[in-house]
Design a protein around this motif. Sequence first.
Motif, mmCIF file in Angstrom:
data_model
loop_
_atom_site.group_PDB
_atom_site.id
_atom_site.type_symbol
_atom_site.label_atom_id
_atom_site.label_comp_id
_atom_site.label_asym_id
_atom_site.label_seq_id
_atom_site.Cartn_x
_atom_site.Cartn_y
_atom_site.Cartn_z
ATOM 1 N N ALA A 31 -6.804 3.110 -17.278
ATOM 2 C CA ALA A 31 -6.200 2.286 -18.230
ATOM 3 C C ALA A 31 -5.291 1.004 -17.888
ATOM 4 O O ALA A 31 -5.443 0.028 -18.534
ATOM 5 N N ASP A 32 -4.274 1.522 -17.313
ATOM 6 C CA ASP A 32 -3.286 0.660 -17.194
ATOM 7 C C ASP A 32 -2.493 0.710 -15.966
ATOM 8 O O ASP A 32 -2.760 1.858 -15.315
ATOM 9 N N ILE A 33 -1.572 -0.020 -15.378
ATOM 10 C CA ILE A 33 -0.900 0.187 -14.052
ATOM 11 C C ILE A 33 -0.112 1.241 -14.274
ATOM 12 O O ILE A 33 0.331 2.064 -13.063
ATOM 13 N N SER A 34 0.504 1.624 -15.289
ATOM 14 C CA SER A 34 1.429 2.909 -15.614
ATOM 15 C C SER A 34 0.771 4.164 -15.143
ATOM 16 O O SER A 34 1.320 5.061 -14.453
ATOM 17 N N GLN A 35 -0.506 4.116 -15.835
ATOM 18 C CA GLN A 35 -1.184 5.568 -15.192
ATOM 19 C C GLN A 35 -1.716 5.658 -13.804
ATOM 20 O O GLN A 35 -1.711 6.536 -12.946
ATOM 21 N N LYS A 36 -1.971 4.320 -13.131
ATOM 22 C CA LYS A 36 -2.111 4.264 -11.653
ATOM 23 C C LYS A 36 -0.897 4.465 -10.926
ATOM 24 O O LYS A 36 -0.992 5.534 -10.010
ATOM 25 N N ILE A 37 0.213 4.164 -11.349
ATOM 26 C CA ILE A 37 1.297 4.731 -10.557
ATOM 27 C C ILE A 37 1.594 6.312 -10.798
ATOM 28 O O ILE A 37 1.758 6.738 -9.774
ATOM 29 N N PHE A 47 0.885 -1.306 0.019
ATOM 30 C CA PHE A 47 -0.219 0.167 0.061
ATOM 31 C C PHE A 47 0.879 1.207 0.252
ATOM 32 O O PHE A 47 1.705 1.303 0.816
ATOM 33 N N ALA A 48 0.907 1.872 -1.174
ATOM 34 C CA ALA A 48 1.857 3.232 -1.228
ATOM 35 C C ALA A 48 1.021 4.578 -1.648
ATOM 36 O O ALA A 48 0.139 4.542 -2.388
ATOM 37 N N VAL A 49 1.663 5.400 -1.187
ATOM 38 C CA VAL A 49 1.250 6.783 -1.556
ATOM 39 C C VAL A 49 2.290 7.712 -1.694
ATOM 40 O O VAL A 49 3.394 7.447 -1.368
ATOM 41 N N VAL A 99 -8.090 2.923 -9.520
ATOM 42 C CA VAL A 99 -8.220 1.510 -9.983
ATOM 43 C C VAL A 99 -8.107 1.290 -11.450
ATOM 44 O O VAL A 99 -8.465 2.005 -12.151
ATOM 45 N N VAL A 100 -7.466 0.071 -11.662
ATOM 46 C CA VAL A 100 -7.259 -0.211 -13.172
ATOM 47 C C VAL A 100 -8.115 -0.872 -13.605
ATOM 48 O O VAL A 100 -8.762 -1.947 -13.053
ATOM 49 N N GLY A 130 -3.649 3.232 -3.063
ATOM 50 C CA GLY A 130 -3.774 1.934 -3.527
ATOM 51 C C GLY A 130 -2.643 1.206 -3.401
ATOM 52 O O GLY A 130 -1.573 1.490 -3.206
ATOM 53 N N TYR A 131 -2.798 -0.254 -3.665
ATOM 54 C CA TYR A 131 -1.864 -1.050 -3.568
ATOM 55 C C TYR A 131 -1.197 -1.135 -4.894
ATOM 56 O O TYR A 131 -1.579 -0.811 -5.915
ATOM 57 N N LEU A 132 -0.011 -1.395 -4.722
ATOM 58 C CA LEU A 132 0.947 -1.150 -6.137
ATOM 59 C C LEU A 132 1.928 -2.218 -6.117
ATOM 60 O O LEU A 132 2.328 -2.715 -5.017
ATOM 61 N N PRO A 133 2.374 -3.132 -7.434
ATOM 62 C CA PRO A 133 3.329 -4.046 -7.370
ATOM 63 C C PRO A 133 4.545 -3.803 -7.085
ATOM 64 O O PRO A 133 5.231 -2.515 -7.730
ATOM 65 N N VAL A 134 5.323 -4.254 -6.130
ATOM 66 C CA VAL A 134 6.979 -3.690 -5.685
ATOM 67 C C VAL A 134 7.674 -3.531 -6.969
ATOM 68 O O VAL A 134 8.463 -2.558 -7.203
#
Length: 302
Positions: free
Chosen positions: A224-230, A172-174, A199-200, A240-244
């Motif tokens: 639309a994708d994980i890059s935008q979420k980051i 969980f990262a902010v 949310v993706v 939200g949660y992000l892949p390490v």
Amino acid sequence: MNSPITLDALRVLDAIERRKSFAAAADELFRVPSAISYTVNKLEEDLDLTIFDRSKRKADLTPVGNLIVEQGRLILEATNELTYMAKQSASGWELEMRIAIDSILCFKPIYTLIEQFQVDNPWIDIKITEEIFGGTWDALTAGRSDLIIGVTGDLRNNNFKSHAIGELEFVFAVAKEHPLCHLPSPLSAKTIKQYPSIVVADTSRQLDTRSAGLLDGQPRITVADISQKIDLQLLGLGVGYLPVHRIQNHLDSGELVELKVAKPEIREVNICSAWRKDNKGKALAWFVDKLQTLPHDVFLGK
């Protein structure tokens, strides 16, 4: 009597409905917008009915238009399946190898395999698609892909085989200046729900869509994708949660901060590749064999 509803027309209607505009459909189908408009207008004229409601700027289907698209997709899927089966039975080598990868993974390992494959099989077309959450399973079960990489959970049924390829770790990262950074940990669900979750969007077309790490009643921003979420979480626009493996550099630099949660929803997820047991294609067999020789977690950049 020949029907004016051709496969090409069904593909055009499907693209317009999914992309929500004639121009976007033209881009997807590599045509000029006027060709898309002509196909729709000609079909409406031949059928003597209206497929799209033109009173709005967005391309909205009329009730009968929605019926044509829904039933047309079944026809397209059946046609694709028939074509694919015919090609497979002819020689054993597929004319096209279709691979779907979850957007959360690193794509370089599959690019390396494609380079090796083309040395001896340059005539076989390769199609790489990017899917999210259940979109990978959806692509395999619907027959849009031969091999999927990055699926989670148990096999859908005995029609599939799988191979473990790694373990995703989530935190969980902010953003470093986010208000949650100044609160005592572990954070409660009530506290987290005060801020939007990034949310993706699930890319499933037929299977039920899903999401992860979203609390009941929490506002959301869908991307639309994980890059935008980051990117959005780096800007502090949500949490939200992000892949390490995708954010390790941001964690190291301090741009993103890992926070402890009282009841963490997701931490580690096993991922695998999967394919149909009854698919005897030689190209699929080649990729499956090579995947099983790759180092564990290679799709996580390790």
